[in-house]
Design a protein around this motif. Sequence first.
Motif, PDB file in Angstrom:
ATOM      1  N   LEU A   1      12.343   1.366  -7.087  1.00 15.56           N
ATOM      2  CA  LEU A   1      11.694   2.623  -7.463  1.00 15.56           C
ATOM      3  C   LEU A   1      11.147   3.354  -6.243  1.00 15.56           C
ATOM      4  O   LEU A   1      11.189   4.591  -6.175  1.00 15.56           O
ATOM      5  CB  LEU A   1      10.570   2.341  -8.458  1.00 15.56           C
ATOM      6  N   LEU A   2      10.632   2.598  -5.275  1.00 12.47           N
ATOM      7  CA  LEU A   2      10.138   3.201  -4.033  1.00 12.47           C
ATOM      8  C   LEU A   2      11.264   3.932  -3.305  1.00 12.47           C
ATOM      9  O   LEU A   2      11.105   5.087  -2.878  1.00 12.47           O
ATOM     10  CB  LEU A   2       9.555   2.097  -3.143  1.00 12.47           C
TER      11      LEU A   2
ATOM     12  N   THR B   1       0.830  -1.211   0.000  1.00 17.44           N
ATOM     13  CA  THR B   1       0.000   0.000   0.000  1.00 17.44           C
ATOM     14  C   THR B   1       0.863   1.260   0.000  1.00 17.44           C
ATOM     15  O   THR B   1       0.587   2.225  -0.736  1.00 17.44           O
ATOM     16  CB  THR B   1      -0.929  -0.010   1.225  1.00 17.44           C
ATOM     17  N   HIS B   2       1.906   1.240   0.820  1.00 20.50           N
ATOM     18  CA  HIS B   2       2.794   2.406   0.902  1.00 20.50           C
ATOM     19  C   HIS B   2       3.495   2.653  -0.428  1.00 20.50           C
ATOM     20  O   HIS B   2       3.602   3.800  -0.889  1.00 20.50           O
ATOM     21  CB  HIS B   2       3.816   2.163   2.012  1.00 20.50           C
ATOM     22  N   ALA B   3       3.962   1.582  -1.058  1.00 23.82           N
ATOM     23  CA  ALA B   3       4.656   1.727  -2.339  1.00 23.82           C
ATOM     24  C   ALA B   3       3.729   2.304  -3.402  1.00 23.82           C
ATOM     25  O   ALA B   3       4.143   3.170  -4.193  1.00 23.82           O
ATOM     26  CB  ALA B   3       5.213   0.378  -2.784  1.00 23.82           C
ATOM     27  N   ARG B   4       2.477   1.864  -3.439  1.00 22.15           N
ATOM     28  CA  ARG B   4       1.533   2.413  -4.426  1.00 22.15           C
ATOM     29  C   ARG B   4       1.289   3.895  -4.179  1.00 22.15           C
ATOM     30  O   ARG B   4       1.169   4.678  -5.129  1.00 22.15           O
ATOM     31  CB  ARG B   4       0.211   1.646  -4.366  1.00 22.15           C
ATOM     32  N   ASP B   5       1.232   4.287  -2.919  1.00 19.00           N
ATOM     33  CA  ASP B   5       1.007   5.706  -2.621  1.00 19.00           C
ATOM     34  C   ASP B   5       2.213   6.550  -3.047  1.00 19.00           C
ATOM     35  O   ASP B   5       2.047   7.634  -3.633  1.00 19.00           O
ATOM     36  CB  ASP B   5       0.760   5.890  -1.123  1.00 19.00           C
ATOM     37  N   ILE B   6       3.417   6.074  -2.726  1.00 19.52           N
ATOM     38  CA  ILE B   6       4.623   6.853  -3.038  1.00 19.52           C
ATOM     39  C   ILE B   6       4.864   6.908  -4.540  1.00 19.52           C
ATOM     40  O   ILE B   6       5.325   7.937  -5.062  1.00 19.52           O
ATOM     41  CB  ILE B   6       5.841   6.244  -2.313  1.00 19.52           C
ATOM     42  N   LEU B   7       4.545   5.829  -5.245  1.00 13.03           N
ATOM     43  CA  LEU B   7       4.768   5.785  -6.697  1.00 13.03           C
ATOM     44  C   LEU B   7       3.487   6.092  -7.461  1.00 13.03           C
ATOM     45  O   LEU B   7       3.245   5.557  -8.547  1.00 13.03           O
ATOM     46  CB  LEU B   7       5.314   4.406  -7.096  1.00 13.03           C
TER      47      LEU B   7
END
Length: 622
Positions: free
Chosen positions: A592-593, A548-554
């Motif tokens: 990428l994150l 979830t965090h990775a989707r938000d940051i990217l």
Amino acid sequence: MCRIHGQFNTPARPHELTAVSAAQHHGGPDAQTQAAGPGWALGSNRLAVMDPAGGAQPYRLAVMDPAGGAQPYRLGAHITVVFNGEIYNHDALRARLRARGHHIPDRCDGSVLPALYAEYGTAFTDHLDGMYAIAVVDTRREPTLVLAVDDMGMKPLYYQHDPHTGRISFASELPALLAFDTVAARVWEPGLDEYLATKTPFGEQTMFDGVRVLPPASTLIATRGTGPRLIHRTAEPRPADLALPEAAAGLLDRLRHEVHRLLRADVPVAAVVSGGLDSSLVAALAAEAHPGLHTFTIGYKGDNWPGDERHFARQVARRIGAHHHEVELDPAAFPDLLPDVVRHLGQPNADPITLSSLALFREIRDAGFTVALTGDAADELFAGYDRVRQALATPPDRPWAPAYTDALAAVPRALREELYTADYRALLHDREPVTDRLTRHLATHDGERLATLTRFETGIRLPAYHLRRVDHMSMAAALEVRLPYCQSAVHHYARTLPAHLKVTPQRGKDVLYTAADGHLPRSVLTRPKQPFTLPVTAMLRPGTPLFTHARDILAPGRLRQGGRLEPARVQRLFTEQAQRPCDRSALAIWALLVHQLWLDRFFPADGASAATGGRADREPAG
């Protein structure tokens, strides 16, 4: 152990030095000191390990005018030194220097450095055994700056040279270097491609334009009238003709001597045990000289995560009689911990173990230990990686370097090209691809294949990818990590051993396994090799905090602002990982994150990137 910083060829400004010191205070919380003179300044943040009551930095040696000298010294001349690291042969050096008439005020290891420099000049590093980054200002005649790092690059030193003014600024950490008013933070635009191809920039280049890092075994010399001159210290070992039992016995003797010596400290010492061969052997040898040794390993709360090595670490601890600690990290804490990891690294590193390392080192320090021994560098020295074995197994009539360099990547070459925008591909158009450059570099080295690979693994990849991570994550917790395999007696010996003692068709590190036989549980010696890392593929799945965090940051809006990555292709990575989890997509997302978090930290207005025609703004470090 300390953090150091300074400037040369520019007036010292106390407020600026204080800001730089504050940016790396975590690595030296015990004392913050400075010295300055016309056109120079040196500073230190101390982590007291040896002689806590002595060893005050900067170290200074007043130089008397030699009678009858053809070139008299300047009035009030000094040799002034700041130092980060440990000098393990300081007792022998102190005795030698005192016999030559020098006054060494205490028993701290760094206190020998001004007198050693006075005796040997820039060749003083030839007499040092340890890990170090050292800065010397010599005002005896023409003021001179000397920067030096150890042969393996265990203690990094970053610097910027302004060719217009001659100013040189340096620091142990990148955020501290950026705290100098005159050091601007600018994105090195090819850096994203370099990072994804090798997991962190190799060589002297950093992800900041104009900022460099001293390579291993190097000395930088500058005067007010000349720019910096870099000297590379090299020593090629002579091959040894040994049978396996003899070679293993010699290795064990050297490693035991270094481990026992590295236990000496005036503060509590522990050991990290992953459950694998390398760190377990270090811990076993440490326990011989340190009864009741405390050992630490890390695991993760929740599911039965793949690659959990805690049961192996427990077996090692029982075998050697250690007081064993298991640090359990909650994956729900990853989003909060990652910004700290990125800030302390200073530039992206795609190894997921960076996160676990910071958590583990903090727990060791909180448990009351200031020094910890680890097993880093054995794989590089003794051919422990599968990519090395595969390169050695490639027939002589087939190229081996392309597959080897591809194995270094966080994101494979074909996928990298899919991820980039047209603007970013155009920016890279005239640059030789990273993997091509590395392949050519490896192909131009004549001689035995494993020797070529070992030079690359130890001289280029190890300091950039592993040792800077270990240094920055440990010092973020005010913990000194000592590395027995990086000691000169061990790594020089390793380089004398022929390939057939290191690599067999069944395994790498054969001589190290032989040396460990009888010292570790059979389960550790016969288990399949696996990396000490975070199970990121399993943890990056829908519903987990990390996914979830990775989707938000990217998120697409952020990526459009940067102008380097195609948002739609990055989103497909998440779809692929959700539907068919695999190491390829998971590591790409992780890399990428980390890169995006780095941009967010150091370039919050990154929409103005070179790829889109603008200029990145500078964020004050701290």
